[in-house]
Design an enzyme around this catalytic site. Structure first.
Site, short mmCIF file in Angstrom:
data_model
loop_
_atom_site.label_atom_id
_atom_site.label_comp_id
_atom_site.label_asym_id
_atom_site.label_seq_id
_atom_site.Cartn_x
_atom_site.Cartn_y
_atom_site.Cartn_z
N HIS A 68 0.84 -1.20 0.00
CA HIS A 68 0.00 0.00 0.00
C HIS A 68 0.88 1.26 0.00
O HIS A 68 0.69 2.18 -0.80
CB HIS A 68 -0.90 -0.07 1.25
N GLU A 69 1.88 1.28 0.88
CA GLU A 69 2.78 2.44 0.96
C GLU A 69 3.62 2.58 -0.30
O GLU A 69 3.91 3.69 -0.75
CB GLU A 69 3.69 2.34 2.19
N HIS A 72 1.62 4.36 -2.95
CA HIS A 72 1.69 5.82 -2.76
C HIS A 72 3.02 6.35 -3.28
O HIS A 72 3.08 7.34 -4.00
CB HIS A 72 1.65 6.18 -1.26
N ASP A 169 -6.12 8.38 4.28
CA ASP A 169 -6.08 8.65 2.83
C ASP A 169 -7.32 9.36 2.31
O ASP A 169 -7.22 10.31 1.53
CB ASP A 169 -5.88 7.33 2.07
#
Ligand SMILES: [Zn+2]
Length: 238
Positions: A68-69, A72, A169
């Site tokens: 997930h990071e 980003h 988010d």
């Protein structure tokens, strides 16, 4: 931060874990081992298999947070920003930015990439489970149980992150859209107020039965206040 340790580098970004992981990881593994099916392995035999799968699920859960990071980070870099490091914490991670992307629509996209990647991973894992697992989740091969659990949590993680509770988010996406109509500081102020309101609601729900929500509420409330101050310090020239 001295209490964080680098475990490796991916696409040139240092990946760091906090020392609390030494406690958190076994705690999550224990949680999965006592939780009943289909969200845990309490009924799995033999015992050793139960604990190995529980630990593996905990490790892969944090790998999902890392993915997930990284999503980003990938879009941040693509849009001209840069990432100093990715830090993994108790509940989630942070991709610490060195250079921010100051265009609201690009910020919205790179923020959305995180929850979207969680949801895609979740859908893929659940699809694998439904395609190849012939028995009901709780009765078949425990490996499929693990795939199901990880798929399910990734989808929850993705959807939960989309709540417009700044600095989560969804709240950042909201701020980006507000920033197309007003200045960045005002947009941050408004988003932080909404974030804090969500935090209070989460805390109330938490006290009614889910202690995790109290913890998340505290993180959201403190995070909203802190980031609001940072933005004001950086942009208010008065
Ligand atoms: Zn995220």
């Amino acid at each position: 931060m001295s209490s964080s340790y680098q475990i490796g580098k991916i696409i040139g970004i240092p990946i760091k874990i906090h020392i609390s992981f030494l406690i958190i990881l076994p705690l999550f593994a224990w949680f999965f081992s006592v939780q009943t099916e289909p969200l845990g392995f309490s009924g799995v035999e033999p015992e050793l298999m139960k604990y190995v799968l529980s630990l593996l699920t905990a490790i892969l859960l944090f790998a999902s947070v890392l993915a997930h990071e990284l999503a980003h980070s990938f879009f941040t870099i693509r849009y001209g920003g840069s990432i100093r490091e990715i830090r993994l914490y108790l509940i989630g991670g942070v991709a610490a930015m060195e250079k921010e992307v100051n265009e609201p629509l690009k910020e919205a996209k790179m923020t959305f990439a995180g929850p979207l990647s969680s949801i895609i991973i979740g859908i893929l894992l659940l699809s694998v489970n439904y395609a190849f697992n012939k028995a009901p989740v709780s009765e078949g091969n425990p490996l499929f149980l693990m795939i199901f659990i990880l798929g399910y949590i990734n989808i929850i993680l993705g959807l939960f992150n989309l709540l417009p509770a700044y600095p989560m988010d969804g709240g950042r996406i909201l701020r980006a859209f507000l920033a197309t109509r007003m200045n960045f500081v005002k947009a941050t102020e408004k988003s932080a107020t909404i974030g804090k309101t969500f935090a209070v609601l989460m805390a109330i729900l938490g006290f009614l039965g889910n202690p995790w929500l109290i913890l998340i509420a505290a993180f959201v409330f403190i995070g909203a206040s802190k980031e609001e101050k940072q933005v004001k310090r950086k942009y208010d020239k008065y």
